[in-house]
Every structure is written in structure tokens, then in C-alpha cells.
Scaffold this motif. Structure first.
Motif, PDB file in Angstrom:
ATOM      1  N   MET A   1      11.557  -0.784  -2.843  1.00 11.13           N
ATOM      2  CA  MET A   1      10.767   0.212  -2.128  1.00 11.13           C
ATOM      3  C   MET A   1      11.430   1.566  -2.244  1.00 11.13           C
ATOM      4  O   MET A   1      12.630   1.691  -2.125  1.00 11.13           O
ATOM      5  CB  MET A   1      10.675  -0.170  -0.646  1.00 11.13           C
ATOM      6  CG  MET A   1       9.975   0.854   0.198  1.00 11.13           C
ATOM      7  SD  MET A   1       9.832   0.330   1.901  1.00 11.13           S
ATOM      8  CE  MET A   1      11.332   0.953   2.577  1.00 11.13           C
TER       9      MET A   1
ATOM     10  N   ASP B   1       5.606   5.374   0.691  1.00 12.11           N
ATOM     11  CA  ASP B   1       6.571   4.285   0.524  1.00 12.11           C
ATOM     12  C   ASP B   1       6.088   3.456  -0.666  1.00 12.11           C
ATOM     13  O   ASP B   1       5.068   2.774  -0.587  1.00 12.11           O
ATOM     14  CB  ASP B   1       6.583   3.472   1.828  1.00 12.11           C
ATOM     15  CG  ASP B   1       7.309   2.134   1.698  1.00 12.11           C
ATOM     16  OD1 ASP B   1       7.784   1.811   0.600  1.00 12.11           O
ATOM     17  OD2 ASP B   1       7.381   1.426   2.710  1.00 12.11           O
TER      18      ASP B   1
ATOM     19  N   GLY C   1       7.645  -2.771  -4.066  1.00 10.75           N
ATOM     20  CA  GLY C   1       7.507  -3.625  -5.229  1.00 10.75           C
ATOM     21  C   GLY C   1       6.068  -4.090  -5.402  1.00 10.75           C
ATOM     22  O   GLY C   1       5.596  -4.303  -6.516  1.00 10.75           O
TER      23      GLY C   1
ATOM     24  N   LYS D   1       2.493   2.514   0.444  1.00 13.27           N
ATOM     25  CA  LYS D   1       1.977   2.830   1.767  1.00 13.27           C
ATOM     26  C   LYS D   1       2.014   4.346   1.978  1.00 13.27           C
ATOM     27  O   LYS D   1       3.011   4.982   1.634  1.00 13.27           O
ATOM     28  CB  LYS D   1       2.811   2.165   2.862  1.00 13.27           C
ATOM     29  CG  LYS D   1       2.509   0.695   3.071  1.00 13.27           C
ATOM     30  CD  LYS D   1       3.045  -0.251   2.030  1.00 13.27           C
ATOM     31  CE  LYS D   1       4.543  -0.230   1.882  1.00 13.27           C
ATOM     32  NZ  LYS D   1       5.036  -1.245   0.917  1.00 13.27           N
TER      33      LYS D   1
ATOM     34  N   GLU E   1      -2.203  -1.107  -4.080  1.00 15.45           N
ATOM     35  CA  GLU E   1      -1.301  -1.960  -4.857  1.00 15.45           C
ATOM     36  C   GLU E   1      -0.471  -1.072  -5.788  1.00 15.45           C
ATOM     37  O   GLU E   1      -1.006  -0.141  -6.402  1.00 15.45           O
ATOM     38  CB  GLU E   1      -2.115  -2.986  -5.650  1.00 15.45           C
ATOM     39  CG  GLU E   1      -2.686  -4.066  -4.754  1.00 15.45           C
ATOM     40  CD  GLU E   1      -3.611  -5.025  -5.474  1.00 15.45           C
ATOM     41  OE1 GLU E   1      -3.423  -5.246  -6.678  1.00 15.45           O
ATOM     42  OE2 GLU E   1      -4.530  -5.547  -4.816  1.00 15.45           O
TER      43      GLU E   1
ATOM     44  N   GLY F   1       8.750  -7.829   2.897  1.00  8.01           N
ATOM     45  CA  GLY F   1       7.935  -7.191   1.858  1.00  8.01           C
ATOM     46  C   GLY F   1       7.873  -8.144   0.685  1.00  8.01           C
ATOM     47  O   GLY F   1       7.690  -9.349   0.855  1.00  8.01           O
TER      48      GLY F   1
ATOM     49  N   GLY G   1       7.460 -12.164   0.483  1.00  2.82           N
ATOM     50  CA  GLY G   1       6.022 -11.987   0.262  1.00  2.82           C
ATOM     51  C   GLY G   1       5.663 -12.029  -1.210  1.00  2.82           C
ATOM     52  O   GLY G   1       4.593 -12.528  -1.584  1.00  2.82           O
ATOM     53  N   GLY G   2       6.551 -11.501  -2.048  1.00  2.00           N
ATOM     54  CA  GLY G   2       6.298 -11.511  -3.485  1.00  2.00           C
ATOM     55  C   GLY G   2       6.285 -12.931  -4.027  1.00  2.00           C
ATOM     56  O   GLY G   2       5.549 -13.253  -4.969  1.00  2.00           O
TER      57      GLY G   2
ATOM     58  N   PHE H   1       4.351  -6.192   4.980  1.00  2.00           N
ATOM     59  CA  PHE H   1       2.937  -6.519   4.758  1.00  2.00           C
ATOM     60  C   PHE H   1       2.665  -7.979   4.456  1.00  2.00           C
ATOM     61  O   PHE H   1       1.513  -8.389   4.358  1.00  2.00           O
ATOM     62  CB  PHE H   1       2.337  -5.637   3.660  1.00  2.00           C
ATOM     63  CG  PHE H   1       1.470  -4.554   4.222  1.00  2.00           C
ATOM     64  CD1 PHE H   1       0.432  -4.860   5.083  1.00  2.00           C
ATOM     65  CD2 PHE H   1       1.702  -3.222   3.917  1.00  2.00           C
ATOM     66  CE1 PHE H   1      -0.365  -3.868   5.626  1.00  2.00           C
ATOM     67  CE2 PHE H   1       0.918  -2.223   4.445  1.00  2.00           C
ATOM     68  CZ  PHE H   1      -0.119  -2.552   5.304  1.00  2.00           C
ATOM     69  N   PHE H   2       3.721  -8.774   4.303  1.00  2.00           N
ATOM     70  CA  PHE H   2       3.490 -10.211   4.099  1.00  2.00           C
ATOM     71  C   PHE H   2       2.756 -10.794   5.302  1.00  2.00           C
ATOM     72  O   PHE H   2       1.921 -11.689   5.174  1.00  2.00           O
ATOM     73  CB  PHE H   2       4.838 -10.925   3.895  1.00  2.00           C
ATOM     74  CG  PHE H   2       4.763 -12.417   4.008  1.00  2.00           C
ATOM     75  CD1 PHE H   2       4.135 -13.182   3.020  1.00  2.00           C
ATOM     76  CD2 PHE H   2       5.309 -13.092   5.094  1.00  2.00           C
ATOM     77  CE1 PHE H   2       4.055 -14.568   3.121  1.00  2.00           C
ATOM     78  CE2 PHE H   2       5.249 -14.475   5.200  1.00  2.00           C
ATOM     79  CZ  PHE H   2       4.613 -15.209   4.214  1.00  2.00           C
TER      80      PHE H   2
HETATM   81  N1  LIG Z   1      -3.397  -6.429  -0.716  1.00  2.00           N
HETATM   82  C1  LIG Z   1      -2.227  -6.942  -1.025  1.00  2.00           C
HETATM   83  N2  LIG Z   1      -1.801  -6.992  -2.302  1.00  2.00           N
HETATM   84  C2  LIG Z   1      -0.612  -7.504  -2.622  1.00  2.00           C
HETATM   85  N3  LIG Z   1       0.257  -8.004  -1.715  1.00  2.00           N
HETATM   86  C3  LIG Z   1      -0.089  -7.979  -0.415  1.00  2.00           C
HETATM   87  C4  LIG Z   1      -1.336  -7.441  -0.007  1.00  2.00           C
HETATM   88  N4  LIG Z   1      -1.390  -7.530   1.329  1.00  2.00           N
HETATM   89  C5  LIG Z   1      -0.263  -8.090   1.743  1.00  2.00           C
HETATM   90  N5  LIG Z   1       0.545  -8.390   0.698  1.00  2.00           N
HETATM   91  C6  LIG Z   1       1.851  -9.040   0.841  1.00  2.00           C
HETATM   92  O1  LIG Z   1       2.746  -8.032   1.200  1.00  2.00           O
HETATM   93  C7  LIG Z   1       3.899  -8.061   0.367  1.00  2.00           C
HETATM   94  C8  LIG Z   1       4.413  -6.660   0.178  1.00  2.00           C
HETATM   95  O2  LIG Z   1       4.776  -6.176   1.448  1.00  2.00           O
HETATM   96  P1  LIG Z   1       5.339  -4.699   1.668  1.00  2.00           P
HETATM   97  O3  LIG Z   1       4.313  -3.718   1.205  1.00  2.00           O
HETATM   98  O4  LIG Z   1       5.786  -4.611   3.076  1.00  2.00           O
HETATM   99  O5  LIG Z   1       6.579  -4.717   0.718  1.00  2.00           O
HETATM  100  P2  LIG Z   1       6.973  -3.842  -0.545  1.00  2.00           P
HETATM  101  O6  LIG Z   1       7.396  -2.509  -0.036  1.00  2.00           O
HETATM  102  O7  LIG Z   1       5.900  -3.868  -1.563  1.00  2.00           O
HETATM  103  O8  LIG Z   1       8.219  -4.693  -1.056  1.00  2.00           O
HETATM  104  P3  LIG Z   1       9.755  -4.321  -1.171  1.00  2.00           P
HETATM  105  O9  LIG Z   1      10.113  -3.611   0.112  1.00  2.00           O
HETATM  106  O10 LIG Z   1      10.455  -5.627  -1.298  1.00  2.00           O
HETATM  107  O11 LIG Z   1       9.828  -3.429  -2.349  1.00  2.00           O
HETATM  108  C9  LIG Z   1       3.420  -8.729  -0.915  1.00  2.00           C
HETATM  109  O12 LIG Z   1       4.483  -9.344  -1.604  1.00  2.00           O
HETATM  110  C10 LIG Z   1       2.409  -9.730  -0.394  1.00  2.00           C
HETATM  111  O13 LIG Z   1       3.037 -10.909   0.046  1.00  2.00           O
END
Ligand SMILES: Nc1ncnc2c1ncn2[C@@H]1O[C@H](COP(=O)(O)OP(=O)(O)OP(=O)(O)O)[C@@H](O)[C@H]1O
Ligand SMILES: CC(C)(CO)[C@@H](O)C(=O)NCCC(=O)O
Length: 388
Positions: free
Chosen positions: A1, A23, A26, A30, A76, A165, A189-190, A296-297
Motif C-alpha cells: 500500500m 491509498d 496491492g 482508496k 481495483e 488488506g 485478503g489477497g 477491505f477483506f
Molecule cells: N472489490 C474488490 N476487489 C478486490 N478485492 C476486494 C474487493 N473488495 C474487497 N476486497 C478484499 O480486500 C482486500 C484488499 O483490502 P485493502 O484494500 O484493505 O488492502 P490493500 O491496500 O489493497 O492491500 P495491502 O495493504 O496489503 O497492499 C483484497 O485482497 C480482497 O480480499
């Protein structure tokens, strides 16, 4: 992130938009941005900051209050061009400085440079901001019931912040800007989205999550009862329905013979359980009683929250508590927003006035129940920005 923010005002037809924080994660990007209310756009409202409590007291001089709303949006990361287009269409872009991974893209497409903020700093600043200023932000989830809990400012620290995340960060928070990242896990979440996509052929995260609603994990998971002839293993405190081995039954058939619904549910359970357990162990390590889960998970998903909450309750024998946040996915972006300018001369202090009641108001459509419902990105937080 990556968390970045940039400021200055941009005129829009209906409102003035200033201060955007972004933000870039991965999986998701946001955005948090502030729009000034029309009634305040004359900028003729001033307060003496020394008369107001809290965050603004760092400045002795008077300063204008910008009343308005914080807006939220997500995209995304793989579709970053949609985000750039959104910023362009809303005219959210303006000045700034700094450099990072997407700097070239933002520079080329929007003519802006990004100011980089530290990711962990931003997560903590975002969480503290929400917990200290937004009512109806933190809630427990037990017995399929969401219950908002007011946060006692004098009893907030220490807490464990678990941001789920793509990967998972676990941060012990002791105060404003006082924290330590004590652990993390690459199973996050990934992992759910990545493995889920491979195993179910789902096209979107929402589809995968929706499948989990209709699934039965017992078809795939090996339960204690499957091993103990349908009985509890009372001596070690395990009921017959407890999972002895996630995906343990999947050795019996081929992938095509399992329903995508059941696969999604088992996977969600596996990941949520694992995160709940590691979180509890870290809370135990530092004697922390309260764990806030963000990222967002979670997506306000009942099954995810229930699995995490029940796990934390079970392993801690009721000593530790899992709590969730309405603005779960926006901690980093909010943190970048409130941190912006703190290290610069053009200080911008964002502060939600309690008197403005900090309700989340819908900015389009009919009224929604903002307290019981999940956060909708069309909702805003009414707040004030104090530029010095
Ligand atoms: N519309 C969506 N598309 C993809 N993933 C989603 C969606 N909604 C929720 N998620 C979930 O949210 C996770 C990403 O959460 P978040 O945005 O908080 O982290 P990130 O900032 O992308 O990750 P990191 O901080 O590890 O780089 C994804 O891995 C998935 O599990
Ligand atoms: C690498 C970050 C911090 C990026 O947001 C996140 O994805 C994460 O915390 N991953 C887990 C890494 C680990 O501690 O094993």
C-alpha cells in the motif's frame, strides 16, 4: 500500500473540493476527499483555535473553518486508469510534491505529483481519527448482532490494530503516532481472493463473497466429529462441529465435484480463523484486551466478522474482544488525509466537530439507516478542516 495526499482547492460546480488522499494498495485504491459546503465557501467563518479543544491547539493564531464532507471511493488497483479518470472528472487533482511507484502515471495523466506518507503511520492515524472523533464507528459482532460501542477516550490505548488488506499487518497502538508493527501474515485478503478465483472461477470479489453466503463449509472441512465418530472431544474443549482441518475432506473428490459455494465458504472460514488466531496470540503477548479489525477483506461481511469474533472470544476465554470499524477499508487513506501537512509548513488539521454530530449522511438517494447498515461509499462524514 502506498498512501499519498495532496491539497489545495479546486472549484466544482456544486461544491469546492479540496484535499485528496489516496491509498494505493496491492488490491484496491482508496480515495478520501473533502468538499466544502456551499454555505462555508466564502471562507468567512473563523475561530480562535486556542479556544477549541484537541487537535487545533497547536496553532495559536486564528484560522478559518472549512465545513464540509469527507467522501470515500475505491477502485481495483489493476484498473488504476478508472481511478485516474474519476479524479479527472471530479477535478480532484492539483498540486503536491514527492515521488513513488505511480508518480509517473499521475504526473502524465493529471499533471500532479504525489506526496508520499508512511503506510503504518497512516493506518494508525486513520484508526485513531475514527475512534476518537466518529461516533458509531466501532462495533462488536456477536450472535449475528452488530452493536456499536462508544469509545472512552481515556481508555483507548493500548489496542491492537489488525489491518486485513491483501496481506495483514498487526500493530500495537499506544497513542497518537505511538505504535509498533508487532506482527503480520501473508495469508490475508489477497489469499482469499486469489485462491478463491482459481478454485471457483469467480470473476469478481463480490461474486466470491456472495457464493460464501450460500455455502456449507462442512462439506469440505474435516470436523472434530468426523474424526471422533460424531462426538465432542470434551477433554480438550473441542466440540464435534469445530473444524479439525480446513479443507481436510477435499482429498476425497476432484475439484469439479465440489460446489463453488462450499469452497468459498471454507476458504473464507480458513482465512478468517487464522487471522483471528494470530491476532489473539499477539494480543495475549502484550496483554491487550481489545482488537480492532480493519481492511477491505472484511467488507462488513457477517460470516467473516462472526468467525473472527468467535475465534478471539474462544481462544481468549472471553478475555479479549474483537471490534470492527464502519470505515474499515479507508484507514490508510483517512490517515494520509489527516496527516497531510503535519510535517509541512502549510499545516492542515482535520478535525471532526462533535457538535456537527458526525453522522454519516447519504449524499445521494433516499435516507439510509447509517448506523445499522454497512458503510456505503455514497455516505459522507460531516467534518471541518482547519487550515492554518
Ligand atoms: N472489490 C474488490 N476487489 C478486490 N478485492 C476486494 C474487493 N473488495 C474487497 N476486497 C478484499 O480486500 C482486500 C484488499 O483490502 P485493502 O484494500 O484493505 O488492502 P490493500 O491496500 O489493497 O492491500 P495491502 O495493504 O496489503 O497492499 C483484497 O485482497 C480482497 O480480499
Ligand atoms: C506488505 C504490506 C505492509 C503492504 O500493505 C501488507 O501487505 C502486509 O502487511 N503483508 C504481510 C507481510 C507479513 O508480515 O508477512
Amino acid at each position: 500500500m502506498e498512501t499519498c495526499s495532496f491539497g489545495d482547492e479546486i472549484e466544482e460546480r456544486e461544491s469546492k473540493i479540496s484535499h485528496l488522499a489516496i491509498d494505493i494498495g496491492g488490491s484496491l485504491i482508496k480515495l478520501v476527499y473533502f468538499s466544502r459546503d456551499d454555505k462555508c465557501s466564502t471562507g468567512d467563518q473563523w475561530i480562535n483555535s486556542s479556544n477549541e479543544g484537541g487537535d487545533v491547539s497547536s496553532s495559536e493564531s486564528t484560522c478559518p473553518i472549512l465545513e464540509g464532507k469527507l467522501h470515500f471511493a475505491k477502485f481495483e488497483t489493476s484498473k488504476i486508469n478508472e481511478c485516474v479518470e474519476f479524479i479527472r472528472s471530479k477535478k480532484l487533482h492539483h498540486s503536491g510534491g514527492g515521488a513513488y511507484k505511480y508518480t509517473d502515471l499521475f504526473k502524465e495523466e493529471l499533471g500532479v505529483a504525489l506526496d508520499k506518507e508512511d503506510e503504518m503511520n497512516c493506518l494508525v492515524a486513520g484508526a485513531n481519527f475514527l475512534l476518537k472523533t466518529v461516533r458509531h464507528e466501532a462495533f462488536t459482532y456477536l450472535d449475528n448482532k452488530k452493536e456499536f460501542e462508544p469509545i472512552d477516550q481515556n481508555d483507548l490505548y493500548p489496542y491492537l490494530l489488525v489491518n486485513i488488506g491483501s496481506g495483514v499487518s498487526m500493530i500495537k497502538v499506544d497513542g497518537d503516532g505511538k505504535f509498533e508493527r508487532v506482527s503480520g501474515t501473508n495469508v490475508g485478503g489477497g489469499t482469499y481472493w486469489g485462491l478463491g478465483k482459481l478454485l471457483t472461477k469467480c470473476k469478481s470479489f463480490d461474486e466470491l463473497l456472495e457464493l460464501s453466503h450460500h455455502g456449507n463449509n462442512r462439506v469440505i472441512d474435516m470436523l472434530v466429529g468426523d474424526i471422533y465418530g460424531g462426538l465432542d472431544y470434551t477433554k480438550i474443549g473441542l466440540s464435534a462441529t469445530a473444524i479439525a482441518s480446513s479443507f481436510g475432506k477435499a482429498i476425497n473428490k476432484d475439484l469439479e465435484e465440489y460446489r463453488p459455494e462450499d469452497i468459498s465458504r471454507s476458504l473464507l472460514r480458513l482465512i478468517s480463523n487464522n487471522i483471528g488466531q494470530i491476532s489473539f496470540l499477539n494480543a495475549l503477548r502484550y496483554g491487550i484486551k481489545r482488537i480492532f479489525f480493519g481492511g477491505f477483506f472484511i467488507r462488513g461481511h457477517p460470516y467473516t466478522m462472526d468467525t473472527i469474533a468467535v475465534g478471539v472470544h474462544f481462544w481468549s476465554k472471553g478475555e479479549a474482544k474483537a471490534m470492527f470499524l464502519r470505515h474499515e477499508g479507508f484507514l490508510g487513506a483517512l490517515g494520509a488525509f489527516v496527516s497531510y501537512g503535519k510535517s509541512r509548513s502549510d499545516d492542515i488539521i482535520v478535525h471532526c466537530l462533535v457538535e456537527r454530530s458526525l453522522v454519516c449522511t447519504p449524499c445521494r438517494g433516499a435516507a439510509v439507516d447509517t448506523v445499522d447498515g454497512n458503510m456505503d461509499e455514497s455516505e459522507t462524514i460531516e467534518c471541518c478542516v482547519y487550515p492554518s
